[in-house]
Design an enzyme around this catalytic site. Sequence first.
Site, PDB file in Angstrom:
ATOM      1  N   ASP A  79       0.818  -1.208   0.000  1.00  0.00           N
ATOM      2  CA  ASP A  79       0.000   0.000   0.000  1.00  0.00           C
ATOM      3  C   ASP A  79       0.852   1.259   0.000  1.00  0.00           C
ATOM      4  OD1 ASP A  79       0.732  -0.754   2.681  1.00  0.00           O
ATOM      5  OD2 ASP A  79      -0.654   0.751   3.442  1.00  0.00           O
ATOM      6  N   GLU A 146       0.001  -1.029   5.756  1.00  0.00           N
ATOM      7  CA  GLU A 146       1.102  -0.577   6.597  1.00  0.00           C
ATOM      8  C   GLU A 146       0.993   0.902   6.909  1.00  0.00           C
ATOM      9  OE1 GLU A 146       5.078   1.102   7.573  1.00  0.00           O
ATOM     10  OE2 GLU A 146       3.753   1.582   5.888  1.00  0.00           O
TER      11      GLU A 146
END
Length: 489
Positions: A79, A146
């Site tokens: 991400d 994350e």
Amino acid sequence: MYGSLEELTQHPVFHYFSEISKIPRGSGNEKAISDFLVRFGKERDLVTIQDEALNVIIKKPATPGYEQAPTIIIQGHMDMVCEKNEGTVHDFQKDPIRLKIKGDMLYASGTTLGADNGVAVAYALALLAADDIPHPALEVVITTEEETSMGGALAVDPGHFDGRIFINLDSEEDGKLLVSSAGGSKAVHRVPIVREEAPEDTADYRISIRGLKGGHSGMSIQEGRGNANKLMGRLLYGLAAGLPYGIQQLNGGLASNAIPREADAVILLHGDDAKECEVKVEEWRNILKNELRASDPDVTIKFEKVTAASAGIFSEGSKHKAISSLMMIPNGIQSMSMEIEGLVESSTNLGVARTLDTELVLESDVRSSVKSLKDDIVNRSKLVADVLGCEFTADFDYPEWPYNPDSEIRQLFEKVYTKEHGTDIEVIAVHAGIECGIFAEKLPGLDAISLGPDMYNVHTPDEHLNIPSTIKTWEFFLAALKEMKTLDD
């Protein structure tokens, strides 16, 4: 060095970076990139696992001669933080990142680049696709979310792994080997909003703070950069002294782990008060220009009449709670390390202010390399909410990553770097959240390091990646893999 994207993407790392940049992958929107990674692994007949959190694990056997070497876990996250410049037309839910080269740097066009942590994904894919790179058995794990919660790493099943040597590829400084990082938590402060009808004979005005540099709330917090949400709180508090106005909207920042660059307040004023407000805003513009002349010299405040969708205004009680919250919630550096010179030990960043129908949501990213100090910041933040009659939650807690003085993998990378470059690599700790701490907690005895190339202004639309550094770090990484047959299994 590279005159065009077409030329650059002939390199395997940048080929895969370009490919994943075509796939939207903001935190919470990782299904497409996760499925892409699954297809990648299965097309190459590699053991591939996708879990319920959309984490992807791809395993590759050792090359000949490395069968007895210990299994290596290679990790990054899929991400990215989604930020764009005002006026940039880009839908992070469906649009690809548009890459461009400036000199030795790779940028995006008006948005975050996603080198944090697309570089790790590109390194991993280039390694998994190659048939001419010597290496031990590999367990590549690419995690989700994350940037928001580390929810992917927290959800990983440790039973999927045989390895106990861990290489994280989420660092941002070439020539440095990361061996310790901070733990963190997200603190959410909810201000209840009671709305009242807007008074007659009022007009809508927007106050906008712009021109701040922002940055990563861990890596850039020591720069003393202005926080748009905190500055907006000060400005609104200052205006409230003698100037009647109503608040309709307060919004600033897009991610709790990014120092907010922009904030907006829509307020309602009687016609006679608008001129006075404009004068006060100009005073505040000069105040901030003076205060932030070194860290954010381009800061500006705009005051303009707008037509806002009428949703009523905050009651006076709600207005007081909202402004007081912006003023009182802890922000910035809270303590410095007494053991490592220049290292921030504890901090918090009020990264998001978002007005909903019945509440103002304020999100802070809390970090510390000492758990008790992290807890202290959370407790002080909760006390602010309690005193003001607001709701408070703290979640997405992740552990710190302590330094291991006996790390074999650190020693191997130090030796290889000296051999390759004729100088010592710098061993560092950072005030940022790295998933190594979570994996170290899940996998007892884990020996971990983190490395990566030079990248700048991550979490902002000015994010850029040093191309030669990316290639240098890739070659260093491969040289270290080649030496891993010397490690004890």
